[in-house]
Design an enzyme around this catalytic site. Structure first.
Site, mmCIF file in Angstrom:
data_model
loop_
_atom_site.group_PDB
_atom_site.id
_atom_site.type_symbol
_atom_site.label_atom_id
_atom_site.label_comp_id
_atom_site.label_asym_id
_atom_site.label_seq_id
_atom_site.Cartn_x
_atom_site.Cartn_y
_atom_site.Cartn_z
ATOM 1 N N LYS A 83 0.857 -1.195 0.000
ATOM 2 C CA LYS A 83 0.000 0.000 0.000
ATOM 3 C C LYS A 83 0.889 1.239 0.000
ATOM 4 O O LYS A 83 1.783 1.383 0.845
ATOM 5 C CB LYS A 83 -0.866 -0.038 1.256
ATOM 6 C CG LYS A 83 -2.175 0.645 1.123
ATOM 7 C CD LYS A 83 -3.004 0.278 2.329
ATOM 8 C CE LYS A 83 -4.272 1.047 2.384
ATOM 9 N NZ LYS A 83 -4.852 0.965 3.724
HETATM 10 C C1 E4P Z 1 -7.958 1.488 4.070
HETATM 11 O O1 E4P Z 1 -7.388 1.163 3.066
HETATM 12 C C2 E4P Z 1 -7.777 2.814 4.691
HETATM 13 O O2 E4P Z 1 -6.507 2.955 5.214
HETATM 14 C C3 E4P Z 1 -8.824 3.020 5.765
HETATM 15 O O3 E4P Z 1 -10.060 2.590 5.245
HETATM 16 C C4 E4P Z 1 -8.905 4.453 6.281
HETATM 17 O O4 E4P Z 1 -10.014 4.587 7.089
HETATM 18 P P1 E4P Z 1 -10.260 5.856 8.023
HETATM 19 O O5 E4P Z 1 -10.494 7.054 7.161
HETATM 20 O O6 E4P Z 1 -11.468 5.523 8.844
HETATM 21 O O7 E4P Z 1 -9.022 6.017 8.870
#
Ligand code: E4P
Length: 219
Positions: A83
């Protein structure tokens, strides 16, 4: 639409995986830090629970640092997806890692243009942040739908992971908008499972049965 779980908590993953509804997991530095455990150890446990794409995020901010970390993450398990944040340095890293057949998930995507750049650089997945968009009064699902139309129009085969889902409504909106995948926190999955009419219906069926045939075991 496919479902991933958005957590680094192995107990949550174990429980939801037992329902047979998830085929992948996403984590981020905040979620890993919340568990207070070693990154590789947690990720290895997750790979034992779910046989599908598992996103682990890089911490470095330069392309070189992201590439080095990305190669390490990819070595943990064949299902690993690296990621990478949506920056110029991130795009350089995506280009290099994808040329090495390492899967990438470009995260912190908030616009159609960012999604286009990520796809052109070779990203396997892009993650538009629906919840954070809506926190700032934007229509999260609209961005997902625009990205989907653009990917379909230009035959780009990057998949859209609707991320930052905060409510059952945002999950349903993501499905309607054409996200290929939604990554959903444990609490939202649990909330999405229930409906008061389902509970009422079960209660009525059991009561009606009991009136005629007597109470049966609820085991
Ligand atoms: C997933 O890939 C993201 O990092 C995550 O959904 C972020 O979520 P948040 O905005 O609730 O922190």
């Amino acid at each position: 639409m496919k479902l991933f779980i958005d957590t680094a908590n192995v107990e949550y993953i174990r429980e939801i995986a037992s329902y047979g509804i998830i085929c992948g997991v996403t984590t981020n530095p905040t979620l890993i830090a919340k568990e207070g455990r070693d990154f590789k150890e947690v990720i290895k446990e997750i790979t034992q629970l779910v046989d599908g794409p598992i996103s682990g995020e890089v911490i470095g901010l330069t392309a070189d640092a992201m590439i080095e970390e990305g190669r390490e993450i990819a070595k943990i398990h064949p299902n690993m997806v690296v990621k990478i944040p949506m920056t110029g340095e991130g795009l350089k890293a995506v280009k290099t890692l994808s040329s090495e057949n390492i899967k990438t998930n470009v995260t912190l995507v908030f616009s159609v243009n960012q999604a286009l750049f990520a796809a052109l650089a070779g990203a396997t997945y892009v993650s538009p942040f629906v919840g954070r968009l809506e926190d700032t009064l934007h229509e999260g699902a609209e961005v997902v739908s625009d990205i989907r139309n653009m990917f379909d129009f230009y035959n780009l085969n990057t998949e859209i992971i609707s991320a930052s889902i905060r409510s059952p409504k945002q999950l349903a909106d993501s499905a309607r908008a054409g996200a290929h995948i939604a990554t959903v926190p444990y609490e939202v999955l649990k909330k999405s499972l229930i409906h008061p009419l389902t509970d009422q219906g079960i209660e009525t069926f059991i009561k009606d049965w009991g009136k005629v045939f007597g109470n049966r075991s609820t085991k």
